[in-house]
Design an enzyme around this catalytic site. Structure first.
Site, mmCIF file in Angstrom:
data_model
loop_
_atom_site.group_PDB
_atom_site.id
_atom_site.type_symbol
_atom_site.label_atom_id
_atom_site.label_comp_id
_atom_site.label_asym_id
_atom_site.label_seq_id
_atom_site.Cartn_x
_atom_site.Cartn_y
_atom_site.Cartn_z
ATOM 1 N N LYS A 179 7.580 -4.342 -1.303
ATOM 2 C CA LYS A 179 8.822 -3.678 -0.604
ATOM 3 C C LYS A 179 9.101 -3.710 0.733
ATOM 4 C CE LYS A 179 13.259 -2.545 -1.250
ATOM 5 N NZ LYS A 179 14.301 -3.646 -1.519
ATOM 6 N N TRP A 193 -2.829 -2.903 -1.780
ATOM 7 C CA TRP A 193 -2.268 -4.457 -1.636
ATOM 8 C C TRP A 193 -3.168 -5.122 -1.022
ATOM 9 C CZ3 TRP A 193 -0.236 -8.238 1.311
ATOM 10 C CH2 TRP A 193 0.653 -9.207 0.908
ATOM 11 N N GLU A 238 12.021 -15.260 -5.519
ATOM 12 C CA GLU A 238 11.255 -14.025 -5.481
ATOM 13 C C GLU A 238 10.989 -13.606 -6.774
ATOM 14 O OE1 GLU A 238 12.390 -10.900 -2.293
ATOM 15 O OE2 GLU A 238 14.068 -12.083 -2.757
ATOM 16 N N GLU A 262 20.143 -17.047 1.141
ATOM 17 C CA GLU A 262 19.780 -15.872 0.288
ATOM 18 C C GLU A 262 19.840 -15.898 -1.169
ATOM 19 O OE1 GLU A 262 18.802 -12.822 1.284
ATOM 20 O OE2 GLU A 262 19.391 -11.678 -0.549
ATOM 21 N N HIS A 289 20.788 -36.394 4.670
ATOM 22 C CA HIS A 289 19.763 -36.782 5.407
ATOM 23 C C HIS A 289 18.169 -36.323 5.015
ATOM 24 C CE1 HIS A 289 22.899 -37.321 8.349
ATOM 25 N NE2 HIS A 289 23.534 -36.389 8.027
ATOM 26 N N LYS A 320 16.491 -15.177 -3.268
ATOM 27 C CA LYS A 320 16.258 -14.258 -4.516
ATOM 28 C C LYS A 320 15.876 -14.855 -5.476
ATOM 29 C CE LYS A 320 16.895 -11.243 -3.096
ATOM 30 N NZ LYS A 320 17.369 -10.631 -1.715
ATOM 31 N N ARG A 363 6.582 -0.806 -4.235
ATOM 32 C CA ARG A 363 6.081 -1.420 -2.857
ATOM 33 C C ARG A 363 5.200 -2.390 -2.963
ATOM 34 N NH1 ARG A 363 6.569 2.494 1.366
ATOM 35 N NH2 ARG A 363 4.830 1.697 2.573
ATOM 36 N N ASN A 396 -3.438 2.989 4.796
ATOM 37 C CA ASN A 396 -2.505 1.942 4.614
ATOM 38 C C ASN A 396 -2.168 1.451 5.930
ATOM 39 O OD1 ASN A 396 -0.136 0.578 4.227
ATOM 40 N ND2 ASN A 396 1.377 2.096 4.089
ATOM 41 N N GLY A 397 -2.324 0.149 6.106
ATOM 42 C CA GLY A 397 -2.345 -0.696 7.397
ATOM 43 C C GLY A 397 -3.645 -1.552 7.505
ATOM 44 N N CYS A 454 0.871 -1.208 -0.134
ATOM 45 C CA CYS A 454 0.076 0.001 -0.030
ATOM 46 C C CYS A 454 1.021 1.010 0.047
ATOM 47 C CB CYS A 454 -1.190 0.132 1.225
ATOM 48 S SG CYS A 454 -2.098 -1.012 1.174
HETATM 49 C C1 F6R Z 1 14.036 -10.007 -0.069
HETATM 50 C C2 F6R Z 1 13.571 -9.039 0.561
HETATM 51 C C3 F6R Z 1 12.893 -9.283 2.142
HETATM 52 C C4 F6R Z 1 13.157 -8.159 2.916
HETATM 53 C C5 F6R Z 1 12.017 -8.293 4.303
HETATM 54 C C6 F6R Z 1 12.664 -7.351 5.400
HETATM 55 O O1 F6R Z 1 14.688 -9.518 -1.121
HETATM 56 O O2 F6R Z 1 13.698 -7.756 0.434
HETATM 57 O O3 F6R Z 1 12.900 -10.485 2.078
HETATM 58 O O4 F6R Z 1 14.509 -8.317 3.589
HETATM 59 O O5 F6R Z 1 10.778 -8.135 3.812
HETATM 60 O O6 F6R Z 1 12.510 -6.094 4.946
HETATM 61 P P1 F6R Z 1 13.296 -4.916 5.678
HETATM 62 O O7 F6R Z 1 14.710 -5.021 5.693
HETATM 63 O O8 F6R Z 1 12.577 -3.617 5.023
HETATM 64 O O9 F6R Z 1 12.738 -5.130 7.056
#
Ligand code: F6R
Length: 613
Positions: A608, A74, A495, A488, A511, A492, A27, A100-101, A2
């Site tokens: 985001k 969203w 995502e 990580e 295992h 990536k 976002r 937003n919320g 949002c």
């Molecule tokens: C993955 C990604 C998310 C953020 C997570 C925490 O690429 O960006 O996993 O790392 O949502 O977000 P922040 O760091 O803003 O608390």
């Protein structure tokens, strides 16, 4: 997740609102809408789909109004649809609201309003807000002479949950009212016009002067004045903050996507994170952090709490903190930590990592630790973000705005900052030799150039991406610190390419997961620790025997290996090797996503900034 934009000024509001929404697209959202004050009415234009679709809505191009609010939604309550899109109005169409919320008690409030004769057009939690404002405008006790403000305050008193709200009314054609609780909202101040947004980049091209609204703080915004009120509607002054980011740093700078730009920015973002925090031959120093030896000596446990990629940075930080400071470190997922009554007291230091500084679970986890008497330290990329306002101490990554949903440069800056923090604590505690720290400092200073070397040759990774982008499953394996990078790399990939992937400690393979390895499954091995490389090679041999296609990221010379692809990266201290080994994995996900023709910067279902639970 949002986005909110608002404008109060002399210019036509619509293009400014739409432009702001475009900046907030990263976002994550599924619908968009605006409301503008026009000829003693509120005109609302909204629909599901992209912000750009708004431009083709009938009559939007002829709107002349100079005060307006806007929103990207969203979906949480109710599917994406025109009815559920914001702005929402009360039944009399006198109050238009974007929110937003999440309003947790909206069912109860809806029931209350329905008993009073109000009807609802959407399934959203938000629609109760304009109707509550209408109700209190006509029935409430007005604690302030501004009846509009009093009604907004009375309505928000009934709300449980989180909110950033903008309200406009044709009865008050010269202002907008905003308030927030646990959801971000900033106000940009300019000459004869003021702007509102969920975050700074959305309005950075108009001003560099911002007010960061506090929890339960109200602002009444006119074109040439902004009045701030506390939760009892007592007016107060608020200092304006000057933000140094420039609008250019929020553009793509000739790169096809923000993600690629941000991957390539890493040498520089790391330089910025290091800043003047240390030099060779001098102790580390943090302008923004004063932690005494007395306090640090009492600490017997450190928690690092975060979500997603930030949590993965914490896993790397744990290794450095334990090695250099000899204090046990537990890394926890914020959404788990907050509900599991963790064992913390005033001898625990809790470190929270959040790029955005607005992640709801991370903020809640921080508040919990505070309530148990622990000191809290926030690591964020956004100055003045909610988490930094809650924490006892805050330090910043200075990575610059990160727009792509998939985090890249924020991760590497978080790992760098955690390493500097570990060195700083170790220097205070005298827990390792100065030589050991001096060597690590020199290795950290070399990181930007080493990343540049990796970025100079992306051809191999592009080629591998072409070979594997149609795969359904991939595995990432590593031992020690490489296991954290495997996690990580796997995140990536999921995502932005929507390929199912798993990350495992390589020794765990036998295992269970090895049962999934068959012909042509892709396995990515990360091998940067010379003491573990032989063992990892054996694990990779096991998957090759079963027909897997392999890519290895390594800084070692590998003997007699039969890997399909090897990406060689420069050697560095194992404590910080993820900062280098993650780069090929970021690029791999990026190129796989491009090969699949996906929207790299705005992957489906993701936001985001995850400002709700
Ligand atoms: C993955 C990604 C998310 C953020 C997570 C925490 O690429 O960006 O996993 O790392 O949502 O977000 P922040 O760091 O803003 O608390």
């Amino acid at each position: 997740m949002c986005g909110i934009v608002g404008y109060v000024g002399n210019k036509k509001a619509t293009p400014i609102l739409i432009n702001g929404l475009v900046c907030l697209e990263y976002r994550g959202y599924d619908s968009a809408g605006i409301a503008v004050l026009e000829n003693n009415k509120v005109v609302v234009k909204k629909d599901k789909g992209r912000v750009n679709n708004l431009n083709s809505l009938e009559g939007i191009d002829t709107l002349e109004g100079t005060i307006g609010i806007a929103h990207t939604r969203w979906a949480t309550h109710g599917k994406p649809s025109k009815e559920n899109s914001h702005p929402h109005m009360d039944n009399s169409e006198n109050f238009a609201v974007v929110h937003n919320g999440i309003i947790e008690n909206y069912n109860e409030l809806r029931q209350f309003l329905m008993e009073k004769g109000y009807t609802f057009l959407s399934q959203t939690d938000t629609e109760v807000i304009p109707n509550l404002i209408h109700y209190y405008f006509h029935n409430g006790v007005h604690i302030h002479e501004d009846k509009f403000l009093s009604a907004v305050k009375a309505a928000t008193d009934d709300l449980k949950g989180s909110y950033a709200i903008e309200v406009i009314s044709p009865m008050f054609p010269d202002k907008a009212i905003v308030v927030r609780k646990d959801s971000p909202l900033v106000i940009g101040k300019a000459e004869g016009e003021n702007f509102i947004a969920s975050d700074i980049p959305a309005i950075l091209s108009y001003t560099k002067n911002f007010y960061l609204l506090d929890d339960k703080e109200f602002a009444v915004i006119y074109k040439d004045a902004i009045h701030f009120f506390d939760d009892s509607l007592i007016e107060h002054n608020k200092p304006v903050k000057n933000i140094e980011w420039d609008a250019a740093s929020v553009g793509k700078d000739g790169f096809e996507d923000f993600m690629l730009k941000e991957i390539f920015e890493q040498p520089n973002s790391i330089r910025e994170t290091i800043g003047s925090r240390f030099r060779l031959g001098e102790p580390c120093s943090f302008d923004d952090l004063e932690i005494s030896k007395e306090y640090l000596s009492t600490i017997n446990k450190i928690y690092i709490v975060a979500c997603g990629t930030a949590m993965h940075a914490g896993l790397v930080g744990k290794i450095a903190l334990e090695k250099l400071c000899k204090i046990p470190v537990t890394v926890d997922i914020a959404s788990e930590f907050r509900y599991r009554d963790p064992l913390i007291d005033n001898k625990t230091l809790c470190i929270y990592i959040s790029q955005s500084g607005e992640t709801a679970d991370t903020i809640a986890a921080l508040k919990l630790a505070k309530s148990k008497g622990a000191k809290t330290l926030a690591i964020s990329n956004v100055i003045g973000s909610s988490i930094t306002r809650e924490a006892d101490y805050s330090i910043y990554t200075h990575a610059g705005p990160e727009i792509a949903v998939a985090s890249t440069k924020a991760y590497t800056s978080q790992v760098v900052l955690l390493s500097i923090l570990a060195m700083h604590f170790a220097e205070i505690l005298n827990s390792v030799t100065p030589e050991e720290i001096e060597k690590l400092k020199s290795d950290i200073l070399d990181l930007p150039t080493k990343i540049e070397t990796i970025l100079e040759n992306t051809a191999e990774i592009e080629e591998f991406a072409k070979k594997v982008y149609t795969q359904k499953d991939m595995f990432f394996l590593g031992r020690g610190v490489d296991q954290t990078v495997a996690l990580e790399g796997s995140l990536k990939l999921k995502e932005i390419s929507y390929i199912h992937s798993e990350a495992y400690a390589a020794g765990e393979l036998k295992h269970g997961p090895i049962a999934l390895i068959e012909n042509d499954v892709t396995v990515i091995g990360i091998m940067t620790d010379s003491s573990l490389v032989e063992k990892s090679i054996s694990n990779l041999q096991e998957v090759i025997t079963r027909g897997a296609k392999t890519l290895v990221v390594t800084n070692q010379v590998l003997p007699n290996a039969h890997f399909d692809f090897v990406v060689t990266i420069p050697e560095t201290n194992p404590l910080i090797s993820p900062i280098l080994s993650v780069v090929p994995l970021q690029l791999l996900s990026y190129y796989i996503s491009k090969n699949k023709g996906l929207d790299v910067d705005k992957p489906r279902n993701l936001a985001k900034s995850v400002t709700v639970e």
